[in-house]
Design a protein around this motif. Structure first.
Motif, PDB file in Angstrom:
ATOM      1  N   GLY A 100       8.139  11.640   0.429  1.00 44.73           N
ATOM      2  CA  GLY A 100       6.728  11.314   0.326  1.00 44.73           C
ATOM      3  C   GLY A 100       6.143  10.874   1.657  1.00 44.73           C
ATOM      4  N   VAL A 101       4.898  11.249   1.914  1.00 44.46           N
ATOM      5  CA  VAL A 101       4.287  10.938   3.209  1.00 44.46           C
ATOM      6  C   VAL A 101       4.138   9.432   3.420  1.00 44.46           C
ATOM      7  CG1 VAL A 101       3.047  13.124   3.382  1.00 44.46           C
ATOM      8  CG2 VAL A 101       1.959  11.180   2.233  1.00 44.46           C
ATOM      9  N   TRP A 102       4.132   8.635   2.336  1.00 43.54           N
ATOM     10  CA  TRP A 102       3.943   7.193   2.461  1.00 43.54           C
ATOM     11  C   TRP A 102       5.255   6.419   2.593  1.00 43.54           C
ATOM     12  CZ3 TRP A 102      -0.460   4.942   3.639  1.00 43.54           C
ATOM     13  CH2 TRP A 102      -1.644   5.648   3.407  1.00 43.54           C
ATOM     14  N   LEU A 103       6.385   7.126   2.522  1.00 46.36           N
ATOM     15  CA  LEU A 103       7.656   6.426   2.635  1.00 46.36           C
ATOM     16  C   LEU A 103       7.865   5.854   4.036  1.00 46.36           C
ATOM     17  CD1 LEU A 103      10.337   5.550   1.439  1.00 46.36           C
ATOM     18  CD2 LEU A 103      11.278   7.804   2.016  1.00 46.36           C
ATOM     19  N   LYS A 104       7.481   6.622   5.045  1.00 46.35           N
ATOM     20  CA  LYS A 104       7.687   6.152   6.417  1.00 46.35           C
ATOM     21  C   LYS A 104       6.840   4.926   6.742  1.00 46.35           C
ATOM     22  CE  LYS A 104       8.470   8.006  11.022  1.00 46.35           C
ATOM     23  NZ  LYS A 104       8.568   9.248  11.821  1.00 46.35           N
ATOM     24  N   PRO A 105       5.526   4.910   6.426  1.00 43.84           N
ATOM     25  CA  PRO A 105       4.771   3.670   6.647  1.00 43.84           C
ATOM     26  C   PRO A 105       5.352   2.477   5.897  1.00 43.84           C
ATOM     27  CG  PRO A 105       3.276   5.491   6.287  1.00 43.84           C
ATOM     28  CD  PRO A 105       4.652   6.007   6.002  1.00 43.84           C
ATOM     29  N   PHE A 106       5.865   2.718   4.685  1.00 43.21           N
ATOM     30  CA  PHE A 106       6.484   1.641   3.910  1.00 43.21           C
ATOM     31  C   PHE A 106       7.696   1.079   4.646  1.00 43.21           C
ATOM     32  CE2 PHE A 106       9.994   0.566   1.037  1.00 43.21           C
ATOM     33  CZ  PHE A 106       9.463  -0.545   0.396  1.00 43.21           C
ATOM     34  N   LYS A 107       8.598   1.959   5.090  1.00 42.33           N
ATOM     35  CA  LYS A 107       9.820   1.504   5.752  1.00 42.33           C
ATOM     36  C   LYS A 107       9.513   0.774   7.056  1.00 42.33           C
ATOM     37  CE  LYS A 107      11.921   5.518   5.800  1.00 42.33           C
ATOM     38  NZ  LYS A 107      12.975   6.564   5.994  1.00 42.33           N
ATOM     39  N   PHE A 108       8.585   1.310   7.843  1.00 44.45           N
ATOM     40  CA  PHE A 108       8.258   0.661   9.107  1.00 44.45           C
ATOM     41  C   PHE A 108       7.523  -0.651   8.882  1.00 44.45           C
ATOM     42  CE2 PHE A 108       9.609   4.461  11.163  1.00 44.45           C
ATOM     43  CZ  PHE A 108       9.828   4.134  12.484  1.00 44.45           C
ATOM     44  N   ALA A 109       6.703  -0.732   7.830  1.00 45.91           N
ATOM     45  CA  ALA A 109       6.012  -1.989   7.531  1.00 45.91           C
ATOM     46  C   ALA A 109       7.016  -3.078   7.178  1.00 45.91           C
ATOM     47  CB  ALA A 109       5.018  -1.782   6.393  1.00 45.91           C
ATOM     48  N   VAL A 110       8.028  -2.738   6.382  1.00 42.16           N
ATOM     49  CA  VAL A 110       9.061  -3.716   6.026  1.00 42.16           C
ATOM     50  C   VAL A 110       9.829  -4.152   7.273  1.00 42.16           C
ATOM     51  CG1 VAL A 110      11.213  -4.057   4.752  1.00 42.16           C
ATOM     52  CG2 VAL A 110       9.292  -2.891   3.657  1.00 42.16           C
ATOM     53  N   SER A 111      10.215  -3.189   8.102  1.00 40.09           N
ATOM     54  CA  SER A 111      10.991  -3.500   9.300  1.00 40.09           C
ATOM     55  C   SER A 111      10.178  -4.341  10.286  1.00 40.09           C
ATOM     56  CB  SER A 111      11.451  -2.209   9.977  1.00 40.09           C
ATOM     57  OG  SER A 111      12.256  -2.477  11.103  1.00 40.09           O
ATOM     58  N   THR A 157       0.830  -1.205   0.000  1.00 47.20           N
ATOM     59  CA  THR A 157       0.000   0.000   0.000  1.00 47.20           C
ATOM     60  C   THR A 157       0.864   1.254   0.000  1.00 47.20           C
ATOM     61  OG1 THR A 157      -1.729  -1.178   1.222  1.00 47.20           O
ATOM     62  CG2 THR A 157      -1.823   1.238   1.249  1.00 47.20           C
ATOM     63  N   GLY A 158       1.960   1.210   0.750  1.00 48.26           N
ATOM     64  CA  GLY A 158       2.875   2.340   0.786  1.00 48.26           C
ATOM     65  C   GLY A 158       3.492   2.625  -0.577  1.00 48.26           C
ATOM     66  N   VAL A 159       3.818   1.552  -1.302  1.00 47.19           N
ATOM     67  CA  VAL A 159       4.379   1.734  -2.647  1.00 47.19           C
ATOM     68  C   VAL A 159       3.364   2.427  -3.555  1.00 47.19           C
ATOM     69  CG1 VAL A 159       5.184   0.532  -4.712  1.00 47.19           C
ATOM     70  CG2 VAL A 159       5.972  -0.203  -2.454  1.00 47.19           C
ATOM     71  N   VAL A 160       2.104   1.961  -3.483  1.00 48.67           N
ATOM     72  CA  VAL A 160       1.044   2.587  -4.283  1.00 48.67           C
ATOM     73  C   VAL A 160       0.851   4.035  -3.852  1.00 48.67           C
ATOM     74  CG1 VAL A 160      -1.406   2.522  -4.873  1.00 48.67           C
ATOM     75  CG2 VAL A 160      -0.102   0.388  -4.715  1.00 48.67           C
ATOM     76  N   GLY A 161       0.860   4.265  -2.536  1.00 50.64           N
ATOM     77  CA  GLY A 161       0.677   5.619  -2.020  1.00 50.64           C
ATOM     78  C   GLY A 161       1.751   6.565  -2.516  1.00 50.64           C
ATOM     79  N   MET A 162       3.006   6.089  -2.530  1.00 48.81           N
ATOM     80  CA  MET A 162       4.092   6.938  -3.007  1.00 48.81           C
ATOM     81  C   MET A 162       3.934   7.265  -4.491  1.00 48.81           C
ATOM     82  SD  MET A 162       7.526   5.607  -1.019  1.00 48.81           S
ATOM     83  CE  MET A 162       7.223   3.840  -1.138  1.00 48.81           C
ATOM     84  N   ALA A 163       3.281   6.353  -5.219  1.00 54.40           N
ATOM     85  CA  ALA A 163       3.111   6.555  -6.658  1.00 54.40           C
ATOM     86  C   ALA A 163       1.977   7.527  -6.974  1.00 54.40           C
ATOM     87  CB  ALA A 163       2.861   5.217  -7.346  1.00 54.40           C
TER      88      ALA A 163
END
Length: 336
Positions: free
Chosen positions: A59-70, A43-49
């Motif tokens: 991008g505001v969605w980069l942080k949720p993406f990084k924390f989701a992966v971690s 979802t974060g990848v889509v959000g960044m796009a």
């Protein structure tokens, strides 16, 4: 002691058929959590796009993406570790579930919620709501640290045939705990924020991950780590993921043992795992020292280069000595 451990195995098996057959099984709540983190990362990848909003230059969605992966890696690794246990199984499974409900879910939910709002999640005390959310994340982080500590202690008392993995798992957990602790350093006010607080002011941001410059300056692609100042997130990241890397070393050595005779000795592989864990911890400590001096990750000074060189030499000497002693012991065993 053996009788006590056998009693614990039977009592804590909880009727799990996999436990009786000795087959590792993933802890379900943590495994489901890891799957959910995978969906959130997508979802974060889509959000960044599709979402052009930015915050601190990214991008505001980069942080949720990084924390989701971690968090996904953390949950999956912990699920695997708990699935390998024989003693204290009920206790560990309960702690795993509490980790999902009390640590991962609240923190990632708040990070995502703030991303949707387009405001900072960490260090943001500009409104009553933001302040409450920061405190909630802090409480979840302390709970997660404590739960991981207890899990690590209980994992130390597991009986395993594989000695290298028996060392790798708790060492990875405890180094990961040290990496988590770096996050607490970020919550301290910067000198400018402390001055404002001492003067009776109410700064909207308290805490920072950058040392020597305000957050939001030039950063690396994807990670966002500062390129013009120190960044505590680098040591935080490296230390945190010892949870995965140290057990992977044990697995890799086990695979190499089929082709490298000296590695067939479990004592040799165990010693190499300990060296790998200590070198990982030393590297993370050097990164923290470098960042605390306000120096960017990609801007090493002579002191850091010298310290890294000393670490590499020490690791090389230890690995060479372990392999030579292991080979000598192997020749003696063959001669007998």
């Amino acid at each position: 002691m053996t009788d006590l451990m056998d009693h614990q195995v039977k009592e804590n098996d909880g009727g799990d058929g996999d436990g009786r057959r000795g087959l590792p099984r993933l802890h379900r709540p943590l495994a489901y959590c890891a799957a959910a983190m995978g969906l959130l990362a997508a979802t974060g990848v889509v959000g960044m796009a599709v979402d052009e909003r930015t915050l601190l230059g990214e991008g505001v969605w980069l942080k949720p993406f990084k924390f989701a992966v971690s968090f996904g890696l953390y949950a999956l690794t912990l699920a695997w570790m708990i699935g390998r246990t024989r003693a204290w199984r009920r206790t560990l499974r309960f702690l795993g579930t509490v980790t999902v409900v009390g640590f991962i879910a609240p923190e990632i939910s708040i990070i995502t919620f703030q991303a949707v709002r387009g405001v900072r999640s960490h260090f943001n005390v500009s409104t009553t709501l933001d302040d409450l959310l920061v405190k909630a994340m802090g409480g979840a982080a302390y709970l997660g640290w404590g739960l991981t500590l207890v899990v690590g202690v209980l994992l130390m008392f597991q009986r395993r045939v594989d000695r290298p993995m028996a060392w790798a798992i708790p060492l990875g957990v405890f180094i990961s705990l040290a990496g988590m602790s770096v996050g607490f350093l970020m919550t301290s006010p910067t000198p400018a924020q402390a001055e404002a607080l001492d003067g009776g002011g109410s700064p909207g941001i308290v805490g920072a991950h950058t040392v020597g410059a305000p957050d939001g300056g030039p950063g690396m692609p994807l990670t966002g780590w500062a390129t013009g100042a120190g960044d505590l997130r680098v040591a935080h990241f490296v230390g945190l993921h010892a949870l995965q890397l140290v057990p992977l070393v044990a697995i890799g050595l086990g695979l190499l043992a089929t082709r490298v005779p000296v590695l067939r000795d479990a004592a040799v592989r165990t010693a190499l795992v300990v060296v790998a864990a200590l070198s990982h911890a030393g590297f993370a400590a050097l990164l923290l020292w470098h960042a605390r001096r306000g120096l960017a990750p990609l801007d090493p000074d002579r002191a850091l280069v010298a310290a890294l060189a000393a670490l590499v030499v020490a690791v090389g000497v230890c690995v060479t000595a372990i392999l030579l002693l292991g080979a000598r012991r192997g020749r003696r065993a063959c001669a007998v």
